[in-house]
Motif scaffolding. Sequence first.
Motif, PDB file in Angstrom:
ATOM      1  N   ILE A  60      65.550  54.006  18.018  1.00 18.93           N
ATOM      2  CA  ILE A  60      63.800  53.854  17.930  1.00 18.93           C
ATOM      3  C   ILE A  60      64.211  52.360  19.059  1.00 18.93           C
ATOM      4  O   ILE A  60      64.748  51.934  19.240  1.00 18.93           O
ATOM      5  N   HIS A  61      62.545  51.873  18.969  1.00 21.55           N
ATOM      6  CA  HIS A  61      62.192  50.683  19.477  1.00 21.55           C
ATOM      7  C   HIS A  61      60.988  49.827  18.803  1.00 21.55           C
ATOM      8  O   HIS A  61      60.268  50.410  18.365  1.00 21.55           O
ATOM      9  N   LEU A  62      61.453  48.829  18.802  1.00 18.75           N
ATOM     10  CA  LEU A  62      60.974  47.753  17.430  1.00 18.75           C
ATOM     11  C   LEU A  62      59.637  47.200  19.143  1.00 18.75           C
ATOM     12  O   LEU A  62      59.935  46.558  19.912  1.00 18.75           O
ATOM     13  N   ARG A 106      63.192  58.127  20.294  1.00 19.24           N
ATOM     14  CA  ARG A 106      61.924  59.701  19.484  1.00 19.24           C
ATOM     15  C   ARG A 106      61.273  58.356  18.425  1.00 19.24           C
ATOM     16  O   ARG A 106      60.403  59.019  18.262  1.00 19.24           O
ATOM     17  N   TYR A 107      61.719  57.537  18.360  1.00 22.16           N
ATOM     18  CA  TYR A 107      60.229  56.392  17.491  1.00 22.16           C
ATOM     19  C   TYR A 107      60.091  55.499  17.554  1.00 22.16           C
ATOM     20  O   TYR A 107      61.028  54.579  18.123  1.00 22.16           O
ATOM     21  N   LEU A 108      58.947  54.985  18.074  1.00 23.69           N
ATOM     22  CA  LEU A 108      58.545  53.418  18.116  1.00 23.69           C
ATOM     23  C   LEU A 108      57.731  52.889  16.338  1.00 23.69           C
ATOM     24  O   LEU A 108      57.275  53.507  15.384  1.00 23.69           O
ATOM     25  N   VAL A 109      58.263  51.602  16.869  1.00 26.11           N
ATOM     26  CA  VAL A 109      58.496  51.045  15.487  1.00 26.11           C
ATOM     27  C   VAL A 109      57.269  49.934  15.735  1.00 26.11           C
ATOM     28  O   VAL A 109      57.758  48.786  16.591  1.00 26.11           O
ATOM     29  N   PRO A 119      50.308  57.017  12.063  1.00 28.65           N
ATOM     30  CA  PRO A 119      51.599  56.803  11.959  1.00 28.65           C
ATOM     31  C   PRO A 119      52.819  57.831  10.624  1.00 28.65           C
ATOM     32  O   PRO A 119      51.876  58.026   9.847  1.00 28.65           O
ATOM     33  N   ILE A 120      53.639  58.404  11.116  1.00 25.33           N
ATOM     34  CA  ILE A 120      54.347  59.226  10.546  1.00 25.33           C
ATOM     35  C   ILE A 120      54.873  58.581   9.585  1.00 25.33           C
ATOM     36  O   ILE A 120      55.466  59.506   8.632  1.00 25.33           O
ATOM     37  N   TYR A 129      55.748  55.436  14.429  1.00 27.03           N
ATOM     38  CA  TYR A 129      54.619  56.221  15.772  1.00 27.03           C
ATOM     39  C   TYR A 129      55.895  57.323  16.595  1.00 27.03           C
ATOM     40  O   TYR A 129      57.138  56.804  16.305  1.00 27.03           O
ATOM     41  N   GLU A 130      56.079  58.782  16.285  1.00 28.41           N
ATOM     42  CA  GLU A 130      57.231  59.482  16.918  1.00 28.41           C
ATOM     43  C   GLU A 130      56.712  59.596  18.124  1.00 28.41           C
ATOM     44  O   GLU A 130      55.513  60.050  18.340  1.00 28.41           O
TER      45      GLU A 130
END
Length: 168
Positions: A60-62, A106-109, A119-120, A129-130
Motif C-alpha cells: 500500500i502507499h500512503l 495495489r492500494y493508495l491511501v 474509494p473502495i 483507492y485500488e
Amino acid sequence: RAWPARFILVAVIVCDLSVFDRTILNKMHEQKLGKNYLEQLLSTRELADFFKSQSGLFRIHLEGDSGINMGDVFGVQTTRGSGVTMLKDYLPAFLSTRGLRLLNVRYLVSRGKDSQQPPIYSNGPWKVYENSAYCPRAWVVHRAIREPSTENTQRRLEEPDFDPLRVA
C-alpha cells in the motif's frame, strides 16, 4: 497513620516530575493543532485490518506527508518506512509514472483527498483507492534491455510503449 505521608510524598514527586516532563502539556497542544501522530497512527488500525483481509501479496502507499508508519506497527506492506537507509535509485523509480505499479502497490491511501474514482473502502478521514494495474511481487520476463545510465533507464520507464511485465 502513614497514608497521609505517603500521599504527600507521591504528590510532591509527581509535581516535581511535571516540571521536567512537559509531554502532557505538549500532547494537549499537539492535539489542538491536529498533530497527534500517535492518535493518527492508532486510527489506521481498521485500515490495517481491511488490508490484511485482502488476498494476495501487495503493498500500500500512503499519499501525502503524513509521517504515519502503519506498516511497521500493524504488519502491512507499505512503500514507506522509518528506515534510515534507502537505495539511491529507489526514489527516481518510485516517483516515475509507473513507479507504484512496479513496486506492487495495489492500494493508495489518502486522508480526505477526493479522487475521480470512488474509494473502495473508507474509515473516518482515510480513503482507499485500488490500483488495478499493479504488478505482481515477482514475475519472469523473456527480454532484457541494458541501459548505460540511470537517466536512460528512467527515460525508458517513462516511454508509453514500455511494458514492465514483458521487458526488464
